[in-house]
Design a protein around this motif. Structure first.
Motif, mmCIF file in Angstrom:
data_model
loop_
_atom_site.group_PDB
_atom_site.id
_atom_site.type_symbol
_atom_site.label_atom_id
_atom_site.label_comp_id
_atom_site.label_asym_id
_atom_site.label_seq_id
_atom_site.Cartn_x
_atom_site.Cartn_y
_atom_site.Cartn_z
ATOM 1 N N GLY A 1 -5.468 17.417 -3.846
ATOM 2 C CA GLY A 1 -4.080 17.114 -3.245
ATOM 3 C C GLY A 1 -3.432 15.673 -3.859
ATOM 4 O O GLY A 1 -4.238 14.953 -4.504
ATOM 5 N N PHE A 2 -2.176 15.591 -4.021
ATOM 6 C CA PHE A 2 -1.329 14.548 -4.663
ATOM 7 C C PHE A 2 -1.695 13.347 -3.887
ATOM 8 O O PHE A 2 -1.946 12.275 -4.208
ATOM 9 N N ASP A 3 -2.017 13.649 -2.324
ATOM 10 C CA ASP A 3 -2.383 12.295 -1.409
ATOM 11 C C ASP A 3 -3.781 11.842 -1.784
ATOM 12 O O ASP A 3 -4.142 10.902 -1.262
ATOM 13 N N PRO B 1 8.068 -0.062 -13.891
ATOM 14 C CA PRO B 1 8.616 0.232 -12.570
ATOM 15 C C PRO B 1 9.479 1.270 -12.703
ATOM 16 O O PRO B 1 9.564 2.099 -11.547
ATOM 17 N N PHE B 2 10.272 1.487 -13.653
ATOM 18 C CA PHE B 2 11.183 2.887 -13.785
ATOM 19 C C PHE B 2 10.323 4.163 -13.480
ATOM 20 O O PHE B 2 10.533 5.024 -12.807
ATOM 21 N N GLU B 3 9.105 4.168 -14.474
ATOM 22 C CA GLU B 3 8.327 5.204 -14.172
ATOM 23 C C GLU B 3 7.654 5.405 -12.675
ATOM 24 O O GLU B 3 7.505 6.627 -12.121
ATOM 25 N N ARG B 4 7.504 4.293 -12.422
ATOM 26 C CA ARG B 4 6.778 4.188 -10.920
ATOM 27 C C ARG B 4 7.861 5.025 -9.960
ATOM 28 O O ARG B 4 7.370 6.019 -9.073
ATOM 29 N N ASN B 5 8.845 4.582 -10.051
ATOM 30 C CA ASN B 5 9.954 5.012 -8.974
ATOM 31 C C ASN B 5 10.296 6.359 -9.137
ATOM 32 O O ASN B 5 10.482 7.245 -8.279
ATOM 33 N N ILE B 6 10.387 6.779 -10.536
ATOM 34 C CA ILE B 6 10.741 8.483 -10.774
ATOM 35 C C ILE B 6 9.527 9.235 -10.043
ATOM 36 O O ILE B 6 9.796 10.279 -9.597
ATOM 37 N N VAL B 7 8.420 8.972 -10.481
ATOM 38 C CA VAL B 7 7.187 9.610 -9.724
ATOM 39 C C VAL B 7 7.343 9.456 -8.386
ATOM 40 O O VAL B 7 7.153 10.749 -7.701
ATOM 41 N N ARG C 1 0.946 -1.032 -0.034
ATOM 42 C CA ARG C 1 0.016 -0.010 0.092
ATOM 43 C C ARG C 1 1.052 1.224 0.115
ATOM 44 O O ARG C 1 1.744 1.476 0.659
ATOM 45 N N ASN C 2 0.756 2.176 -0.831
ATOM 46 C CA ASN C 2 1.528 3.316 -1.190
ATOM 47 C C ASN C 2 2.749 2.430 -1.372
ATOM 48 O O ASN C 2 2.782 1.644 -2.218
ATOM 49 N N GLN C 3 3.970 2.803 -0.844
ATOM 50 C CA GLN C 3 5.184 1.871 -1.200
ATOM 51 C C GLN C 3 5.334 0.883 -0.063
ATOM 52 O O GLN C 3 6.147 0.057 -0.233
ATOM 53 N N ILE C 4 4.529 1.178 1.027
ATOM 54 C CA ILE C 4 4.861 0.230 2.044
ATOM 55 C C ILE C 4 4.220 -1.034 2.361
ATOM 56 O O ILE C 4 3.189 -1.228 1.902
ATOM 57 N N LYS C 5 4.976 -2.087 2.613
ATOM 58 C CA LYS C 5 4.474 -3.473 2.789
ATOM 59 C C LYS C 5 3.502 -3.518 4.147
ATOM 60 O O LYS C 5 3.632 -2.832 5.005
ATOM 61 N N VAL C 6 2.545 -4.184 4.114
ATOM 62 C CA VAL C 6 1.843 -4.301 5.317
ATOM 63 C C VAL C 6 2.746 -4.979 6.283
ATOM 64 O O VAL C 6 3.304 -6.022 5.998
ATOM 65 N N LYS C 7 2.770 -4.196 7.521
ATOM 66 C CA LYS C 7 3.700 -4.584 8.448
ATOM 67 C C LYS C 7 3.238 -5.829 9.304
ATOM 68 O O LYS C 7 1.958 -6.039 9.329
ATOM 69 N N ILE D 1 7.196 12.796 -6.101
ATOM 70 C CA ILE D 1 6.053 13.132 -5.573
ATOM 71 C C ILE D 1 5.572 12.401 -4.592
ATOM 72 O O ILE D 1 5.001 11.257 -4.907
ATOM 73 N N PRO D 2 6.214 12.258 -3.389
ATOM 74 C CA PRO D 2 6.019 11.169 -2.396
ATOM 75 C C PRO D 2 4.817 11.157 -1.887
ATOM 76 O O PRO D 2 4.360 10.000 -1.643
#
Lengths: 585, 95
Positions: free
Chosen positions: A339-341, A350-356, A7-13, A360-361
């Motif tokens: 908002g971006f959020d 994956p390359f495009e995903r990472n650049i964005v 989710r977002n970039q974080i794995k479910v903890k 834009i965190p």
């Protein structure tokens, strides 16, 4: 655990990681008072909720009822529950306890288990909402088949499975009618993850806990999703890449006939994905396109391909060029003015995903699986588009943004802002809250962040209560111009504090209608009301949030005098503001 | 954390197996209770360790089950008097 979700970039903890969050500093986070009532042991659940809340910016101040004390807490008005004054009450009555009740019933009473439970839930709901201004989150029931009837349970009203499913269904009916009742769908979670993962019998037998340690973070996720939506944190827009995301193949290389969609190749995966996007669009999610392509070529499938589900009319903003995606997404953001959020970006690369992501965190960027066949199941599991409201205007949103793009074009022709506004033929309809506009008012209350003076979130139930109270005067505003109707875009709640003073309890406005003199028109309306009803002062307040800086000086700019923390306007000295908007009769 | 079976292959006697197992269990305690200071012996009881209560016991059990890829029976979970008995129980499962 089957698949780890991202989710977002974080794995479910896992649970221990969430537990470690409990030692962190919560002091700067938004405090929400949450009461947890369970008929099984809920200590780990509350730890998971508070721990995960931290990751989502919430300081969940949790009061937990002693084990199996639900009735006592809910029916005794002097109980700790009522003293705690929660914002949210979470009720978790487990399927296992339900089965326990069923087991003790005389056979002739088994057919009324669901109805009896519903009555009890109804009474609890009334008692809580009559005495607290709290919203209720109720966990629905995970399925247990006790295998007394086998498949025949489906034909037998007295079977436990029949009663449990009836209860889940009737709960949905009840929730659709009770504005402050929200169901958290544990049953779906168990369908996704499997009962073996959700329930660990040895732990249940030795501890009275029905949720396994491994499933706790997922249950917490599902609950926090709801809490976020209740607090206005929702996704409003999905931005799509085209090649290998929206269709299979590369339109520039493969050509119109050879992209995979419909029956060609693995086209089914993309067709179903497009249906999903279309349903989101119909629900009110804004769909935008951001693609590295020549614009005319990128648009061709939308215009000409017979199997495309999505058409240009479904897309609010279409950007296809060879610039970088970060700039393009920033441009989409500035057109939509959200908002971006609140945006989700779907791209197979994956390359495009990472650049964005790096630039834009705040934007949510799911890690789409490599195989497009897995896109949908993966996206279903993320539950990105949680909401707590749905109104007819949602379906119109795409058109509204397309109209806005038209307006921007016309505006460029006028050098003088005043001329432009005068030329728009704007009219506004003013109405108090009524049963027709309540859902829309509640929805705007949840999701308006920027032009919002106090950011007090009201549910439909709250709105109903306010509209019936003599202490309040309420106003809704629409805005229509020659290009089209924006619908209901502004809400005012005035609190009659005493005979002399009117407090602007709520003033929020959709950002779609900024720079149209709407705020002048609204203030004039408030002034008219104050004069007609003999009030001497209008009192305003600005409560800063991370997002509402744009209205920081609204009151001083209007000539209100500062009287910390309020702003006061003397009605007799106030001047009517110029506005090009006329009242629509 | 080294896998126990590899360690067992390297060790030749029962004493060393117990020693290796205790080391790994100690790591699980540190990780689960989030406390670097914990040192457990075979004779360690629940009251000797901060935060080892009936609730965190469940977390320890689940973590040990995962680590050694075993599952305890529900009556086993409640019957250990100290860490040594817990280890006996793990060993009975063929570790």
């Amino acid at each position: 655990m089957a698949i780890k979700l991202v989710r977002n970039q974080i794995k479910v903890k896992d649970f221990l990681q969430l537990k470690k969050n409990l030692k962190k500093d919560f002091s700067s986070l938004k405090t929400i008072k949450l009461a947890v009532l369970g008929d099984t042991a809920t200590q780990f659940l509350t730890q998971a909720l508070r721990g995960l809340g931290y990751d989502h910016g919430f300081n969940l101040e949790i009061w937990e009822a002693d084990f199996n004390q639900i009735e006592r807490q809910v029916y005794d008005l002097s109980s700790d529950l009522f003293e705690f004054k929660p914002d949210l009450v979470l009720i978790f009555q487990s399927s296992h306890k339900l089965l326990g009740k069923y087991n003790k019933l005389d056979p002739e009473k088994q057919t009324s288990l669901a109805t009896d439970e519903l009555d009890a839930i109804d009474t609890m709901y009334s008692n809580i909402t009559n005495h607290l201004s709290a919203k209720i989150i109720y966990y629905n029931y995970t399925e247990i088949d006790d295998s007394i009837f086998g498949n025949y349970a489906n034909k037998t009203e007295a079977s436990f499975l029949f009663q449990l499913r009836k209860l889940n269904y009737e709960l949905m009916v009840m929730a659709s009618k009770k504005p402050n009742l929200y169901l958290c769908d544990l049953s779906t979670l168990q369908n996704q993850e499997g009962k073996r993962c959700v329930f660990q019998p040895s732990m249940y037998v030795s501890t009275e806990m029905v949720l396994s340690i491994d499933i706790l973070p997922y249950v917490a996720e599902k609950s926090i999703d709801l809490i976020k939506a209740i607090n206005g944190k929702i996704k409003k827009c999905v931005i799509l890449d085209l090649d290998n995301t929206t269709w299979g193949g590369v339109i520039g290389d493969d050509g119109l006939e050879n992209i995979q969609i419909g029956n060609l190749g693995i086209g089914k995966a993309f067709s179903e994905f497009q249906y999903w996007i279309k349903k989101l669009k119909n629900r009110g999610i804004i769909v935008a396109v951001c693609s590295k392509n020549t614009e005319s070529i990128a648009k061709e499938p939308f215009e000409k391909h017979p199997d495309m589900v999505l058409r240009l009319t479904d897309i609010s903003v279409f950007i296809a060029n060879w610039e970088n995606k970060v700039d393009n997404i920033r441009q989409i953001q500035s057109i939509l003015n959200i908002g971006f959020d609140s945006m989700v970006f779907l791209d197979d690369n994956p390359f495009e995903r990472n650049i964005v992501r790096e630039n834009i965190p705040d934007i949510c960027i799911p890690e789409l699986p490599e195989d497009p066949a897995n896109y949908l199941e993966y996206l279903y599991g993320l539950n990105l588009f949680e909401t707590v409201s749905f109104s007819n205007e949602d379906a119109e949103r795409t058109k509204l943004y397309q109209i806005e793009a038209e307006r921007v074009k016309v505006q460029k022709k006028f050098t003088n802002e005043d001329d432009f506004l005068a030329n728009l033929d704007m009219t506004s309809e003013i109405k108090p809250f009524n049963k027709f506009n309540r859902p829309r008012v509640a929805q705007l209350s949840q999701r308006t962040n920027q032009f919002n003076l106090r950011t007090i979130r009201y549910s439909e139930g709250d709105i109903e209560r306010i509209s019936k109270s003599k202490d309040y005067a309420t106003f809704t505003f629409t805005l229509e111009d020659k290009f089209g109707d924006n619908g209901l875009i502004c809400v005012i709640i005035l609190h009659k504090e005493d005979k002399e003073s009117l407090f602007i309890d709520t003033w929020f406005m959709s950002c779609r209608v900024l720079k149209r003199d709407m705020e002048n028109f609204v203030l004039n309306t408030i002034l008219d009301y104050a004069k007609e009803n003999g009030f001497l002062y209008i009192k305003g307040e600005y409560i800063p949030t991370a997002k509402n800086a744009m209205v920081k000086d609204l009151y001083p700019d209007f000539g209100f005098k500062k009287n910390d923390p309020y702003y006061i306007l003397e009605v007799k000295n106030a001047k009517i503001k110029t506005s090009h908007i006329k009242i629509k009769k | 954390m080294p896998k126990l079976k590899q360690a067992i292959l390297k060790s030749r006697n029962r004493g060393m197996i117990r020693e290796e197992m205790l080391k790994q269990i100690n790591e699980i305690f540190i990780d689960t209770l989030d406390n670097e200071d914990i040192v457990v012996e075979e004779s360690t009881k629940a009251e000797d360790v901060d935060d080892w209560d009936s609730l965190t016991h469940i977390l320890l059990v689940v973590a040990i089950e995962k680590h050694f890829k075993i599952s305890f029976k529900s009556n086993e979970i409640q019957n250990w008097n100290d860490v040594g008995e817990m280890m006996d129980c793990i060993q009975e499962k063929g570790i």
